[in-house]
Motif scaffolding. Structure first.
Motif, PDB file in Angstrom:
ATOM      1  N   GLY A   1      33.763  38.982  51.902  1.00 55.57           N
ATOM      2  CA  GLY A   1      34.218  37.826  52.662  1.00 55.57           C
ATOM      3  C   GLY A   1      33.489  36.549  52.292  1.00 55.57           C
ATOM      4  N   ALA A   2      32.355  36.623  51.572  1.00 50.48           N
ATOM      5  CA  ALA A   2      31.555  35.453  51.232  1.00 50.48           C
ATOM      6  C   ALA A   2      31.873  34.977  49.813  1.00 50.48           C
ATOM      7  N   GLY A   3      33.136  34.859  49.453  1.00 50.88           N
ATOM      8  CA  GLY A   3      33.540  34.449  48.108  1.00 50.88           C
ATOM      9  C   GLY A   3      33.250  32.988  47.835  1.00 50.88           C
ATOM     10  N   GLY A   4      33.336  32.086  48.824  1.00 49.80           N
ATOM     11  CA  GLY A   4      33.103  30.658  48.635  1.00 49.80           C
ATOM     12  C   GLY A   4      31.677  30.343  48.241  1.00 49.80           C
ATOM     13  N   ALA A   5      30.720  30.969  48.872  1.00 48.42           N
ATOM     14  CA  ALA A   5      29.312  30.724  48.567  1.00 48.42           C
ATOM     15  C   ALA A   5      28.961  31.280  47.197  1.00 48.42           C
ATOM     16  N   ASP A   6      29.537  32.425  46.831  1.00 45.31           N
ATOM     17  CA  ASP A   6      29.286  33.011  45.519  1.00 45.31           C
ATOM     18  C   ASP A   6      29.862  32.128  44.414  1.00 45.31           C
ATOM     19  N   MET A   7      31.006  31.515  44.650  1.00 46.24           N
ATOM     20  CA  MET A   7      31.616  30.628  43.660  1.00 46.24           C
ATOM     21  C   MET A   7      30.724  29.419  43.411  1.00 46.24           C
TER      22      MET A   7
ATOM     23  N   THR B   1      27.427  29.103  43.859  1.00 49.92           N
ATOM     24  CA  THR B   1      26.197  29.463  43.153  1.00 49.92           C
ATOM     25  C   THR B   1      26.464  29.837  41.702  1.00 49.92           C
ATOM     26  N   SER B   2      27.646  30.344  41.387  1.00 55.24           N
ATOM     27  CA  SER B   2      27.937  30.693  39.995  1.00 55.24           C
ATOM     28  C   SER B   2      28.259  29.446  39.163  1.00 55.24           C
ATOM     29  N   PHE B   3      28.798  28.396  39.784  1.00 57.71           N
ATOM     30  CA  PHE B   3      29.108  27.161  39.059  1.00 57.71           C
ATOM     31  C   PHE B   3      27.969  26.146  39.082  1.00 57.71           C
ATOM     32  N   LEU B   4      26.954  26.376  39.891  1.00 57.61           N
ATOM     33  CA  LEU B   4      25.840  25.441  40.012  1.00 57.61           C
ATOM     34  C   LEU B   4      25.128  25.199  38.677  1.00 57.61           C
ATOM     35  N   PRO B   5      24.816  26.191  37.863  1.00 54.39           N
ATOM     36  CA  PRO B   5      24.181  25.907  36.571  1.00 54.39           C
ATOM     37  C   PRO B   5      25.071  25.072  35.643  1.00 54.39           C
ATOM     38  N   LEU B   6      26.366  25.338  35.651  1.00 54.58           N
ATOM     39  CA  LEU B   6      27.293  24.575  34.829  1.00 54.58           C
ATOM     40  C   LEU B   6      27.338  23.107  35.271  1.00 54.58           C
TER      41      LEU B   6
END
Length: 127
Positions: free
Chosen positions: A13-19, A21-26
């Motif tokens: 259910g926490a897909g928004g927060a994972d997205m 954090t995965s795009f933060l380095p980019l």
């Protein structure tokens, strides 16, 4: 039975927060590239464009090909006549001027400089 059955996991259910954090380095890399590469290059381009616009007769210039000469005549918006030796004149595209070595004083007919000279003469000197 000794082996328990394996069930597939459901979608978290926490897909928004994972997205995020995965795009933060980019996103961070793009910001660094902007401030270290893109922005200084745009500033340098703007200064070069202003330098090209201010080239006038009598300025000593260096072309992109390495020729050093004096501007004999401004032919148009994108063409200059440059004297590279006594009696030897070549036409040069304005965009091919890499640097201006020395600037000359503006011509007497330049309205902007005449206005500035009049204003300076009219101002009373303060002691």
């Amino acid at each position: 039975m000794l082996i328990s059955p394996a069930y597939a996991q459901g979608i978290g259910g926490a897909g928004g927060a994972d997205m995020l954090t995965s795009f933060l380095p980019l996103i961070l890399i793009f910001v660094v590239f902007y401030f270290l590469l893109i922005r200084p290059q745009q500033k340098k381009q703007k200064e070069h464009k202003a330098m090209l616009a201010s080239v006038r007769r009598g300025d000593k210039i260096v072309t992109a090909g390495g020729l050093i000469g004096t501007v004999a005549k401004v032919i148009g918006d994108d063409e200059l006549s440059v004297e590279i030796a006594e009696g030897v004149k070549v036409k040069v595209a304005r965009g091919m001027v890499s640097t201006v070595l020395s600037k000359t004083e503006p011509a007497k007919g330049d309205d902007k400089d005449e206005k500035e000279a009049k204003e300076e003469a009219e101002e009373p000197k303060k002691d």
